[in-house]
Design a protein around this motif. Structure first.
Motif, short mmCIF file in Angstrom:
data_model
loop_
_atom_site.label_atom_id
_atom_site.label_comp_id
_atom_site.label_asym_id
_atom_site.label_seq_id
_atom_site.Cartn_x
_atom_site.Cartn_y
_atom_site.Cartn_z
N GLU A 35 1.81 15.39 -12.56
CA GLU A 35 1.89 16.56 -11.68
C GLU A 35 2.05 17.83 -12.49
OE1 GLU A 35 1.74 18.82 -8.31
OE2 GLU A 35 1.26 16.69 -8.54
N LYS A 77 -9.15 20.89 -9.02
CA LYS A 77 -8.96 19.60 -9.70
C LYS A 77 -10.25 18.79 -9.67
CE LYS A 77 -5.45 17.19 -8.43
NZ LYS A 77 -4.40 16.64 -7.54
N VAL A 134 -6.15 24.06 -5.00
CA VAL A 134 -5.67 23.00 -5.89
C VAL A 134 -6.63 21.82 -5.91
CG1 VAL A 134 -3.86 21.29 -6.24
CG2 VAL A 134 -3.26 23.66 -5.74
N ASN A 188 -2.13 18.05 -13.25
CA ASN A 188 -2.44 18.72 -11.99
C ASN A 188 -2.09 20.19 -11.97
OD1 ASN A 188 -3.29 16.24 -11.11
ND2 ASN A 188 -1.48 15.81 -9.88
N ARG A 189 -1.29 20.64 -12.90
CA ARG A 189 -0.90 22.06 -12.89
C ARG A 189 -1.31 22.77 -14.18
NH1 ARG A 189 2.70 23.25 -8.68
NH2 ARG A 189 3.47 21.42 -7.55
#
Length: 463
Positions: free
Chosen positions: A7, A258, A254, A11-12
Motif C-alpha cells: 500500500e 495504478k 488511484v 500503490n502510493r
C-alpha cells in the motif's frame, strides 16, 4: 505486512514517482510523445529490416507487447472500472500518455548502452545503462538480482497460475494437465533461446491483440448510439462535482493510475531489456517505437476492455469486483455463449506470452551477472519450468503481493538511473530531431559524437 508495504510502496509512492517522472520528462522533452506521435508510425514502417543473426525493431516491439499486454489488461482494467468507476478510464489514459515519454527515455538509453553478444546479436537494459552510464556495478547487480527473482520466479509462477485457472474454468482442463502442457510448450520455446522466443512472440502477439480489438470494435459498432453517453460518463466521473463530493474522483484517479502503470510498465525497467535487442540506426528510433508500444497497450488494448464492460448491462448490475468475471459477463452479453470462452482464451494467450517475456528478462539479467554459461543457463531453464508447473498448482495471492513489492524496488532503482541519465536521453532526442530537420528520413547515431559516453562501439559500428 506485505499488504501494508504494498500500500505504501507499490500503490502510493511508486504511482506518484512514475507519474511525476512522466510529467517532468514531458515538460523537458516538450511533449515529445505528442510532437512525434505520427512519426512513431513512420518508424514502425521502417522497423522490419535486420541483418542475419540480429533482430529487427519490429521484433523488439512484439516482444515488449508480449510483456505489456497481459492478463491485467482484461482483469485489471475491469477491476479498476468496477472499483473506481468510469472515470478510472480517463486517468488510465493520462498515465498511458505520460508513460510514453518515460518509456522513450528508458528504451533509448537501453539501446545506446547495448552490448554485442558472441553471435552478433545485442542485449542490454537498465543493468547495462546503470553500469556503463553511471559506473555503479553494485547497483546494476542489485537490479539484475531483483529482476531475476521478480520475472524469473514470482511473475512466472503467478502468470502460470492465471493460465491454468482460466483453462480449468472455461474448458474443465485440470491444473495438472495444463501445467504439463505449459511446461512442454514453454520448454520447446525457452530451450531454443531468444531467437525462438522472438519467433513465438512474432506469431502470437499480433494474433491475440488484433483478435481482442476485433471483439471491442464489434461491441462499439453494435452500440454506436451509446458512444457519446459512454464518453460523457468517463469524463464526468473523472471530474464531476457529484464524484468530488462523494470521493469518487480519488478512487478513479488511484485505480486508473495504478492500472495504467502496472499494465504498460513504463518506468519499471522491464521493457528496456527487450528494446535493447533491436538493430536500429539511432537509439531514439527504438525509444519512439517503445513509446508506441505503451500507447497500444494502455490507450488501445486496455480501452478495449473498458469498452466491453461499459457498453454492457453487466457494469450497472454486477456487484462483483472480480475483473475476469465482469469482463466475461459483459462479453457474453455482447457475443452470446462465445463471450466467456473468448475471454478465457484471451487471458491464456496474454498470460502465456507474459511468461515467455518474463523468462527472457531473467535470462538477460543472468548474463549481465556473469552467469551466461551453458550450464547455468540450462539449470535456470529447468528451474523456471519447474516454477511454471508449481505455479499452476497453487493459490498465489501471497506470491502476487511479493511480486508487487519487488516491482516497486525495481522501479525505484530504475527511476533513480533515469533521473541521473535524463540529460543523455534528451541529448539523443535533440540529435534525432536535428537530423530530421536536416532532411534525413532515417537518422543515424554517430558514435564519435558520443566519445564521452562508455558505449560498446562494436554494437554501433554496423548499426
Amino acid at each position: 505486512m506485505l499488504d501494508t508495504l504494498n500500500e505504501l510502496l507499490a500503490n502510493r509512492l511508486l504511482v506518484v514517482a512514475v507519474v511525476g517522472m512522466g510529467l517532468i520528462f514531458t515538460v523537458r522533452s516538450r511533449a515529445m510523445q505528442i510532437r512525434h506521435f505520427f512519426g512513431m508510425f513512420a518508424v514502425l514502417r521502417r522497423s522490419f529490416h535486420h541483418d542475419a543473426g540480429r533482430f529487427s525493431a519490429y521484433q523488439a516491439l512484439t516482444m515488449s507487447l508480449a510483456g505489456r499486454v497481459g492478463s491485467g489488461n482484461i482483469a485489471g482494467v475491469a477491476f479498476a472500472v468496477a472499483v473506481g468507476g468510469p472515470g478510472a478510464v480517463f486517468w488510465m489514459w493520462v498515465v498511458g500518455i505520460l508513460g510514453m515519454v518515460t518509456s522513450y527515455f528508458e528504451c533509448s538509453l537501453a539501446q545506446l548502452f547495448k552490448v554485442t553478444n558472441s553471435d552478433g546479436s545485442y542485449r542490454g537494459g537498465p543493468a547495462f545503462y546503470i553500469e556503463r552510464g553511471l559506473g555503479r556495478r553494485w547497483l546494476a547487480l542489485l537490479f539484475s538480482g531483483l529482476l531475476v527473482l521478480h520475472a524469473g520466479f514470482l511473475m512466472n509462477a503467478f502468470q502460470s497460475f492465471t493460465t491454468a485457472s482460466s483453462l480449468q474454468d472455461a474448458f474443465g482442463i485440470s491444473t495438472s494437465q495444463s501445467g504439463v502442457i505449459m511446461v512442454v510448450v514453454l520448454g520447446f520455446i525457452v530451450f531454443g533461446g531468444i531467437r525462438r522466443i522472438v519467433t513465438a512472440a512474432d506469431v502470437l502477439v499480433p494474433f491475440m491483440v488484433l483478435g481482442y480489438l476485433a471483439a471491442a470494435i464489434f461491441v462499439i459498432a453494435t452500440h454506436i448510439e451509446d458512444v457519446p453517453r459512454v464518453i460523457t460518463m468517463i469524463v464526468t466521473h473523472a471530474f464531476g462535482i457529484e464524484q468530488v463530493l462523494g470521493g469518487g474522483v480519488g478512487a478513479a484517479i488511484v485505480n486508473g493510475a495504478k492500472r495504467g502503470l502496472f499494465s504498460n510498465e513504463a518506468g519499471l525497467g522491464t521493457a528496456p531489456n527487450v528494446a535493447a535487442i533491436a538493430q536500429t540506426r539511432h537509439p531514439a528510433a527504438q525509444g519512439m517505437l517503445q513509446a508506441l508500444s505503451v500507447f497500444i497497450d494502455t490507450l488501445i488494448v486496455c480501452t478495449a476492455t473498458a469498452v466491453i464492460v461499459l457498453f454492457s448491462e453487466a457494469y450497472t448490475q454486477s456487484t462483483s469486483a472480480n475483473g475476469v468475471l465482469l469482463t466475461q459477463t459483459a462479453l457474453t452479453e455482447h457475443l452470446g455463449p462465445w463471450g466467456g470462452p473468448f475471454i478465457s482464451i484471451a487471458i491464456v494467450l496474454f498470460a502465456f506470452t507474459s511468461v515467455m517475456y518474463s523468462y527472457y528478462l531473467a535470462e538477460n539479467c543472468l548474463m549481465h551477472m556473469g552467469l551466461g554459461g551453458r550450464a547455468p543457463i540450462a539449470a535456470f531453464r529447468v528451474l523456471s519450468l519447474a516454477v511454471v508447473y508449481w505455479g499452476t498448482q497453487q493459490d498465489l495471492s501471497t506470491i502476487f503481493r511479493m511480486a508487487d513489492l519487488m516491482m516497486a524496488c525495481l522501479a525505484g532503482v530504475n527511476l533513480y538511473a533515469l533521473a541521473s541519465l535524463s540529460g543523455l536521453g534528451l541529448r539523443l532526442l535533440r540529435d534525432y530531431e536535428q537530423q530530421l530537420r536536416e532532411g534525413r528520413t532515417e537518422p543515424e547515431l554517430d558514435p564519435a559524437a558520443y566519445a564521452d559516453v562508455n558505449l560498446d562501439h562494436d554494437a554501433w559500428r554496423g548499426r
